[in-house]
Design a protein around this motif. Structure first.
Motif, PDB file in Angstrom:
ATOM      1  N   ALA A 137      39.696  68.548 -42.596  1.00 37.75           N
ATOM      2  CA  ALA A 137      40.199  67.211 -42.911  1.00 37.75           C
ATOM      3  C   ALA A 137      39.595  66.112 -42.051  1.00 37.75           C
ATOM      4  O   ALA A 137      39.269  65.019 -42.538  1.00 37.75           O
ATOM      5  N   LEU A 138      39.423  66.361 -40.758  1.00 34.51           N
ATOM      6  CA  LEU A 138      39.120  65.290 -39.811  1.00 34.51           C
ATOM      7  C   LEU A 138      37.796  64.562 -40.033  1.00 34.51           C
ATOM      8  O   LEU A 138      37.681  63.393 -39.640  1.00 34.51           O
ATOM      9  N   ALA A 143      37.868  57.987 -36.794  1.00 30.28           N
ATOM     10  CA  ALA A 143      37.993  58.395 -35.397  1.00 30.28           C
ATOM     11  C   ALA A 143      39.248  59.219 -35.228  1.00 30.28           C
ATOM     12  O   ALA A 143      40.195  59.148 -36.031  1.00 30.28           O
ATOM     13  N   LEU A 144      39.267  60.006 -34.169  1.00 29.85           N
ATOM     14  CA  LEU A 144      40.441  60.759 -33.735  1.00 29.85           C
ATOM     15  C   LEU A 144      40.795  60.263 -32.340  1.00 29.85           C
ATOM     16  O   LEU A 144      39.977  60.338 -31.418  1.00 29.85           O
ATOM     17  N   GLN A 161      34.991  68.594 -33.506  1.00 29.85           N
ATOM     18  CA  GLN A 161      34.701  67.206 -33.837  1.00 29.85           C
ATOM     19  C   GLN A 161      33.559  66.690 -32.971  1.00 29.85           C
ATOM     20  O   GLN A 161      33.472  67.025 -31.785  1.00 29.85           O
ATOM     21  N   PRO A 162      32.667  65.882 -33.538  1.00 26.82           N
ATOM     22  CA  PRO A 162      31.567  65.334 -32.727  1.00 26.82           C
ATOM     23  C   PRO A 162      32.106  64.382 -31.664  1.00 26.82           C
ATOM     24  O   PRO A 162      33.104  63.675 -31.895  1.00 26.82           O
ATOM     25  N   PRO A 163      31.472  64.337 -30.490  1.00 30.09           N
ATOM     26  CA  PRO A 163      31.984  63.503 -29.398  1.00 30.09           C
ATOM     27  C   PRO A 163      32.180  62.043 -29.782  1.00 30.09           C
ATOM     28  O   PRO A 163      33.117  61.394 -29.312  1.00 30.09           O
ATOM     29  N   GLY A 164      31.320  61.511 -30.626  1.00 30.17           N
ATOM     30  CA  GLY A 164      31.438  60.107 -30.990  1.00 30.17           C
ATOM     31  C   GLY A 164      32.668  59.782 -31.809  1.00 30.17           C
ATOM     32  O   GLY A 164      33.061  58.611 -31.905  1.00 30.17           O
ATOM     33  N   ARG A 165      33.299  60.804 -32.388  1.00 30.36           N
ATOM     34  CA  ARG A 165      34.493  60.561 -33.198  1.00 30.36           C
ATOM     35  C   ARG A 165      35.772  60.684 -32.380  1.00 30.36           C
ATOM     36  O   ARG A 165      36.821  60.201 -32.798  1.00 30.36           O
TER      37      ARG A 165
END
Length: 377
Positions: A137-138, A143-144, A161-165
């Protein structure tokens, strides 16, 4: 034109993440309007914290945020999102809002998801199926947002999750309020007795907070101590039973939920945290801002939140009621130690955890998601 925000909450009962969400609503003032959906429709206690003049409504007939995966339900949630400038989803109980955007993302507004911690069913370990669902889903979220280092690590490693998110934004409070002297009588049914140590806890009376463990730990102290637990919830009976078993009797005070903790936190000699699962507990910030030492189980970010002088009283060597009792005992015996540790905590709270920084970081994140710099004032 004000920013139109849709808030999808797992629950809107007053807790840490709801208090922060409301504080941000108040900070945006007339720059935003708000529609609030609670995954548990009758849990709306946080609305009492919304300032007069803030334009908001409680959604009257929203689609359910939880249930079996269903294309029809996802489509209904996505229809609810239309017409808003920004969608904000909170915790596992609202993750289907993120999935709805994943499935029906065409022309959908930007979405920021927030994860603040875990309920009793994941306090002992994350559920594999939920981890997989979040991974799926994310990517639909812009962003998270998470408040703790532990959650940041889980988002990066477990949810992939990628660091930028992933954005770690620590919680903040108005530290100036806690510099004021506490109000005598602010805790109904409580008056300090000569020669006693007052141990405070601010927590929902839920199983994950393990307040019976705190009762047993206080019962094992060598000196005169009174325990004040501020909060409401289904575990009241279990806490009272533990107090009876320990012979605490009149030494336990449970006044229920109380507003404006800055009025009464300073009445405690120290704060105790017995939870089995926390991330970045606001009650620790409130105690620090009031100049109190904190005795805590080694949960979440507590060990990095408190001042270095307070670190010996985070019960890492023995993470049970004996370890918590020993941490409280050392503080209870020494008023000079309590004063010095509390002063160090107060200084760190003012420097690192004032809400001004938190508000600025959320403002930047939300405006970036919308592509509208300056939209929130």
């Amino acid at each position: 034109m004000p920013v139109r925000m849709l808030h999808l909450h797992s629950t809107f009962a007053l807790g840490g993440k709801e208090a922060r969400a409301v504080r941000l609503m108040n900070a945006w003032g007339p720059a935003a309007t708000h529609t609030i959906v609670s995954g548990i429709p009758d849990q709306l206690g946080a609305r009492a914290r919304i300032d007069p003049g803030i334009a908001y409504e409680i959604a009257s007939d929203p689609p359910p945020l939880t249930g079996r995966p269903s294309v029809a339900r996802y489509e209904a949630i996505s229809r609810t999102m239309r017409g808003y400038d920004l969608v904000l989803t909170y915790n596992w109980g609202a993750i289907d809002g993120v999935m709805a955007r994943r499935v029906f993302g065409k022309n959908a507004p930007p979405l920021v998801h927030h994860e603040d911690g875990f309920n009793e069913d994941e306090a002992g370990g994350l559920k594999r199926e939920r981890n997989l669902y979040r991974r799926l889903a994310l990517p639909a979220a812009h962003a998270l947002a998470v408040p703790s280092r532990m959650l940041e690590a889980i988002a990066l490693r477990t949810w992939r999750q990628p660091p930028g998110r992933v954005h770690r934004i620590v919680n903040g409070i108005d530290t100036a309020l806690y510099a004021r002297p506490p109000k005598r009588g602010a805790i109904p049914g409580f008056e300090r007795r000569p020669g006693e140590i007052v141990i405070g806890a601010l927590a929902g009376l839920r199983a994950v907070k393990d307040l019976p463990l705190l009762v047993r730990a206080v019962g094992g102290l060598s000196g005169r101590a009174r325990l004040v637990i501020v909060g409401e919830g289904p575990e009241r009976g279990a806490i009272e039973k533990a107090a009876m078993a320990m012979g605490l009797g009149d030494n336990l005070v449970m006044p229920g939920h109380l507003e404006r903790p800055y009025r009464f936190v300073g009445l405690f000699d120290l704060l105790a945290v017995s939870s089995r699962s926390e991330q970045f507990p606001i009650c620790v910030l409130e105690a620090m801002a009031a100049g109190l030492p904190v005795a805590s189980m080694p949960v979440g970010d507590v060990a990095t939140m408190v001042a270095p002088a307070n670190l010996p009283f985070v019960a890492a060597r023995r993470a049970d009621e004996v370890g918590l009792r020993d941490a409280m005992e050392a503080l209870a015996r020494d008023p000079g130690l309590r004063a010095s540790v509390g002063a160090a905590n107060r200084a760190k709270a003012v420097a690192d955890y004032d809400e001004v920084l938190m508000i600025a970081r959320y403002k930047a994140l939300y405006e970036d998601a919308m592509g509208r710099p300056g939209a929130l004032g």
